[in-house]
Design an enzyme around this catalytic site. Sequence first.
Site, PDB file in Angstrom:
ATOM      1  N   VAL A 198       5.259  -0.243   2.411  1.00 51.43           N
ATOM      2  CA  VAL A 198       4.677  -0.088   3.462  1.00 51.43           C
ATOM      3  C   VAL A 198       3.693  -1.276   2.578  1.00 51.43           C
ATOM      4  CG1 VAL A 198       2.867   0.821   5.352  1.00 51.43           C
ATOM      5  CG2 VAL A 198       4.648   1.631   4.337  1.00 51.43           C
TER       6      VAL A 198
ATOM      7  N   ASP B 180       4.984  19.028  10.687  1.00 49.02           N
ATOM      8  CA  ASP B 180       3.613  18.444   9.126  1.00 49.02           C
ATOM      9  C   ASP B 180       1.754  18.182   9.397  1.00 49.02           C
ATOM     10  OD1 ASP B 180       3.857  18.427   6.457  1.00 49.02           O
ATOM     11  OD2 ASP B 180       3.636  16.786   6.569  1.00 49.02           O
TER      12      ASP B 180
ATOM     13  N   GLY C  51       8.664   4.183  -1.223  1.00 50.53           N
ATOM     14  CA  GLY C  51       9.452   5.264  -1.515  1.00 50.53           C
ATOM     15  C   GLY C  51      10.568   5.295  -1.399  1.00 50.53           C
TER      16      GLY C  51
ATOM     17  N   ILE D 173       0.797  -1.448   0.104  1.00 49.59           N
ATOM     18  CA  ILE D 173      -0.084  -0.283  -0.253  1.00 49.59           C
ATOM     19  C   ILE D 173       0.679   1.345  -0.120  1.00 49.59           C
ATOM     20  CG2 ILE D 173      -2.697  -1.310   1.000  1.00 49.59           C
ATOM     21  CD1 ILE D 173      -1.354  -0.022   3.488  1.00 49.59           C
ATOM     22  N   GLY D 174       2.359   1.631   0.374  1.00 51.91           N
ATOM     23  CA  GLY D 174       2.663   2.632  -0.576  1.00 51.91           C
ATOM     24  C   GLY D 174       4.146   1.832  -0.038  1.00 51.91           C
TER      25      GLY D 174
END
Length: 432
Positions: free
Chosen positions: A104, A210, A99, A96-97
Site C-alpha cells: 500500500v 472486524d 503484507g 505505508i503498508g
Amino acid sequence: MGCGNGKVLPEASKKSYVSVVQSLVAFSKAHDDDEPRKCLEKQKDAWFSTRVKNRQPPSNSQQLILRDGRQQDKVAKYKDKFDPRVTARYDIKALIGRGSFSRVVRVEHRATRQPFAIKMMEVEAPEGREVCASELAVLQRVSHANVIQLIEVFQFPQRVYMVLELATGGELLDRVVSKGHFTERDATQALRMVLTGVGYLHNLGITHRDLKPENLLYYHPGADSRLLVTDFGLATFGGTGTGAEVSDTDMGDCRDQTSWSLRTTCGTPEYMAPEVLLRKPYTCAVDMWALGVITYIVLSGSMPFEDDSRTRLYRSIVRGKYSFHGDPWPSVSNLAKDFIQRLLVLDSATRLTADQAIHHSWVVTMAASSSVRNLHRSISQNLRQRASRSSSRCASSTASSSDANSGDLGKLMSLEKEKKQNRSSIRAEHLD
C-alpha cells in the site's frame, strides 16, 4: 491474548489477509523482515501497543534521517513494480503498508494533486486472487459518507490496483485523547456516524466482522471531519438480509435472516461475539456486539473483556462477564450503560440492530440528560495503563499465533453445553 489484538482469520485466507486501513494510515512497521516474530499480533493493536516503548528513542533529527532514508528506499523498490498505466495517473509518494500479497502506497493524482492510497495486490497465487476478489466485491458495492470509498480499480493479469480514499484524521481513540476534553456527548457524535455507516453496510448485505477503534478513522484532522468505517479484509456478504438497495434511514433487521447466516470463525478476539467463538451460525449482529465493546472503550479507556489467556478471555465473552467498576464509570450515565448492555447481549436475536441503536434515547438526545463531566483524564489514564501492560508483555514473552486454536474453542463448546445443563440462563455471573 499475546501482544495486542491480533485477528483470527478465516482458515482459507489466514496467510494472505492484509488490513486495508492499518496499511493505509495506522500501519507502524516496528520490525524488519528478519526480526524474530515474537510480537506477530502487536501491529493490529496500533494505539495500545505501538504508542509505548520500553527504550530510549533516538533524537528527532536521527529519526527523520533514518525514516526518510528507509522510506525513499522502499518507494524506489516498490515503484518499479507498479504498472506504467497506474503511475501515469498517480505519483507514488510513500510506502505505508505491506503484507503477504499486497503493498500500500500513498499517492497523489497527477492532475488534481489530491492524495489517495493505492493497494497493489498480487493475484497470481490462488490465495491472493481469493482475498482480492472478496475485498473488491465489497468495496465496489459501497458508497457512503461514513464508509471508506473505493475510487477506481486497475486490473491486470498479475496485479490489481485499488485506489482508495486516504483518511488522514487519525483513529477514533487518537481523536479522543488529543481533544483534551471528552464527554458522553462527544461519544454519541462519533457513534452516530459509525452506526449510520454500519447500518448502510448491513442493508447492503455486508457484515464487517472486524469492527474496532483502529478501523474507525477520521477523514481529515478538522473538528468537522466525518468518521469512516474502514478495513474490509474480513467483510463478507451474508448474515444481513437480501442485499437490496435501501436508503440510509431505512435500516433493516438482520436477525431473522437465517438463510444468510455465516459460520467462519474470524475477527479480533476481544471484539468477537459469543456466537462466533462458539462456532454457531451468526448474522450481522456480531457487528453490533463489537460496537458495544467499542462504546465501552470510548467511554472508559478500558476493555470489557480482556485477559492474557485466550481461553479465559473467550470464557468471559461467552458468559458475558464484564462490569462497570472503576473510573470513570461512576460518572457515566445510566443511559450510556443501558446502551452498552443492550449491545453486549448474549442472545443475538435480542441484541440492538443498527437501526434500533441509532434510535436509542442516549444517541438520539446526544446524551443531553447525561453528566457533562470531562471523562478525558480517566480515559487517557486507562489507555496508558493498558498500553504499558501490552508493551511489557511483548517485551517479555513470545506471542503465540496459535492461541485461538480449535482446542480453546472446543473447551468453550464444552463450557457452553455444561452451562446450559446447569443454568436456565445463558448469562453466567461467576466462573466455576
